[in-house]
Design an enzyme around this catalytic site. Structure first.
Site, PDB file in Angstrom:
ATOM      1  N   ASN A   1      26.714  40.964  40.756  1.00 19.45           N
ATOM      2  CA  ASN A   1      28.088  41.554  40.499  1.00 19.45           C
ATOM      3  C   ASN A   1      28.150  40.621  38.917  1.00 19.45           C
ATOM      4  OD1 ASN A   1      30.095  41.900  39.466  1.00 19.45           O
ATOM      5  ND2 ASN A   1      31.891  40.341  41.111  1.00 19.45           N
TER       6      ASN A   1
ATOM      7  N   LYS B   1      30.084  42.040  36.721  1.00 16.63           N
ATOM      8  CA  LYS B   1      31.637  41.301  36.008  1.00 16.63           C
ATOM      9  C   LYS B   1      31.476  42.114  34.391  1.00 16.63           C
ATOM     10  CE  LYS B   1      31.497  37.408  38.732  1.00 16.63           C
ATOM     11  NZ  LYS B   1      32.840  36.479  38.591  1.00 16.63           N
TER      12      LYS B   1
ATOM     13  N   HIS C   1      37.320  43.216  44.999  1.00 11.55           N
ATOM     14  CA  HIS C   1      36.676  41.291  44.381  1.00 11.55           C
ATOM     15  C   HIS C   1      38.463  40.889  43.839  1.00 11.55           C
ATOM     16  CE1 HIS C   1      35.110  38.640  41.737  1.00 11.55           C
ATOM     17  NE2 HIS C   1      34.274  39.001  42.379  1.00 11.55           N
TER      18      HIS C   1
ATOM     19  N   GLU D   1      39.278  39.046  41.961  1.00 12.82           N
ATOM     20  CA  GLU D   1      39.483  39.215  40.173  1.00 12.82           C
ATOM     21  C   GLU D   1      40.720  40.023  40.033  1.00 12.82           C
ATOM     22  OE1 GLU D   1      35.653  38.393  38.206  1.00 12.82           O
ATOM     23  OE2 GLU D   1      35.255  36.140  39.240  1.00 12.82           O
TER      24      GLU D   1
ATOM     25  N   GLU E   1      34.355  36.221  50.126  1.00 14.65           N
ATOM     26  CA  GLU E   1      33.645  34.663  48.555  1.00 14.65           C
ATOM     27  C   GLU E   1      35.243  34.691  49.028  1.00 14.65           C
ATOM     28  OE1 GLU E   1      31.731  37.368  46.167  1.00 14.65           O
ATOM     29  OE2 GLU E   1      33.394  37.751  45.093  1.00 14.65           O
TER      30      GLU E   1
ATOM     31  N   GLY F   1      32.282  31.007  40.841  1.00 18.36           N
ATOM     32  CA  GLY F   1      31.997  30.842  39.250  1.00 18.36           C
ATOM     33  C   GLY F   1      32.333  29.303  39.040  1.00 18.36           C
TER      34      GLY F   1
ATOM     35  N   SER G   1      29.608  30.592  44.028  1.00 21.26           N
ATOM     36  CA  SER G   1      28.542  30.115  43.557  1.00 21.26           C
ATOM     37  C   SER G   1      26.651  30.039  44.252  1.00 21.26           C
ATOM     38  CB  SER G   1      28.975  29.053  43.686  1.00 21.26           C
ATOM     39  OG  SER G   1      29.845  28.423  42.655  1.00 21.26           O
TER      40      SER G   1
HETATM   41  C1  PEP Z   1      31.523  37.067  42.099  1.00 24.86           C
HETATM   42  O1  PEP Z   1      32.390  37.582  41.737  1.00 24.86           O
HETATM   43  O2  PEP Z   1      31.141  37.567  43.384  1.00 24.86           O
HETATM   44  C2  PEP Z   1      30.833  35.942  42.272  1.00 24.86           C
HETATM   45  C3  PEP Z   1      30.151  35.461  43.470  1.00 24.86           C
HETATM   46  O3  PEP Z   1      30.982  35.305  41.634  1.00 24.86           O
HETATM   47  P1  PEP Z   1      29.734  33.412  41.225  1.00 24.86           P
HETATM   48  O4  PEP Z   1      28.239  33.955  42.036  1.00 24.86           O
HETATM   49  O5  PEP Z   1      29.370  33.452  39.571  1.00 24.86           O
HETATM   50  O6  PEP Z   1      30.353  32.797  42.407  1.00 24.86           O
END
Ligand code: PEP
Length: 249
Positions: free
Chosen positions: A9, A11, A94, A96, A166, A172, A211
């Site tokens: 992803n 972003k 997501h 976000e 998630e 992040g 992460s």
């Molecule tokens: C995400 O935004 O879907 C995600 C898992 O981000 P990160 O791997 O940076 O935590």
């Protein structure tokens, strides 16, 4: 046995030059990866993703989509536009989008249904915030998020979606759920899918996101109900993304 799937992803990151370097780096390093691989890129770069990835083992898709088919929705992108550029996947719900754009469980469910109707594979994200986890609400939150989706798509379609757990506090932040913590939620999600359609639930891919990095990916993906990863930060460097793909393979 379910195949593993690793999805990047991106972003709101990328440029024509950076994308070309990243995608060619991934293709060059892919070797004979057994895991399925995809990248979800910003909508303006779907054309470029198609140009570079067409005919390769790497699929591509978008990070959001409108639930409306066409028309007066300024700034939105619809399913047929994603299809125009060969997209296979679209991320919906997501955290976000939920946090910064007020997306509700009902809207996410609508988008999921619309993606399926268009023949795209929705990657449906669910997850709790830190406050919710600390209040012991993790399962209540993810169940409500999943319930809305299941109600919209029906029992027959549950293995046509990809589910992504998630935890918001892990996205992040560098804080990953331990494999045991993640597995506990994944197992509960699969149990819920089983209650809906026992046979299809065995085929539904449930990814972990938050992460995930090359050095923790293997332990996470070794869990029985973790079928791959949705990767943010580590999907922006070919070497890191490839490290996770290797761990999944
Ligand atoms: C995400 O935004 O879907 C995600 C898992 O981000 P990160 O791997 O940076 O935590």
């Amino acid at each position: 046995m379910r195949p593993k799937l690793v999805v990047g992803n991106w972003k709101m990151n990328g440029s024509r030059v950076a994308n070309a370097t990243l995608l060619t780096g991934i293709l060059e390093g892919l070797d004979n990866a057994k895991a399925a691989v995809a990248v979800c890129v910003p909508a303006p770069y779907l054309f470029q993703a198609e140009e570079i990835l067409k005919g390769s083992p790497v699929a591509w898709g978008a990070q959001d989509v409108s639930c409306h088919p066409v028309g007066a929705y300024t700034g939105e992108v619809c399913m047929t536009m994603l299809q125009d550029f060969g997209s296979r996947y679209v991320i919906v719900g997501h955290s976000e989008r939920r946090a910064y754009h007020g997306e509700t469980n009902e809207l996410v469910a609508k988008k999921t249904g619309a993606a399926l109707a268009a023949g795209l594979t929705p990657i449906v994200c669910v997850g709790e915030t830190l406050v919710q986890r600390e209040a012991g609400q993790t399962m209540a939150v993810v169940n409500a998020q999943l319930d809305a989706v299941l109600e919209a798509i029906g029992a027959q379609a549950i293995d046509k979606i990809v589910l992504a757990y998630e935890p918001v506090w892990a996205i992040g932040t560098g804080k990953t759920a331990t494999p045991a913590m993640a597995q506990e939620v994944h197992a509960a999600l699969r149990e819920k899918l089983r209650a809906c359609n026992a046979e299809a639930a065995e085929n539904t891919l449930v990814l972990y996101g938050g992460s995930m990095k090359p050095d923790n990916a293997a332990d996470l993906m070794a869990q029985p109900d973790i079928d791959g990863g949705l990767i943010g930060g580590a999907a922006l460097k070919a070497e890191d993304f490839l490290g996770i793909i290797r761990a999944a393979s």
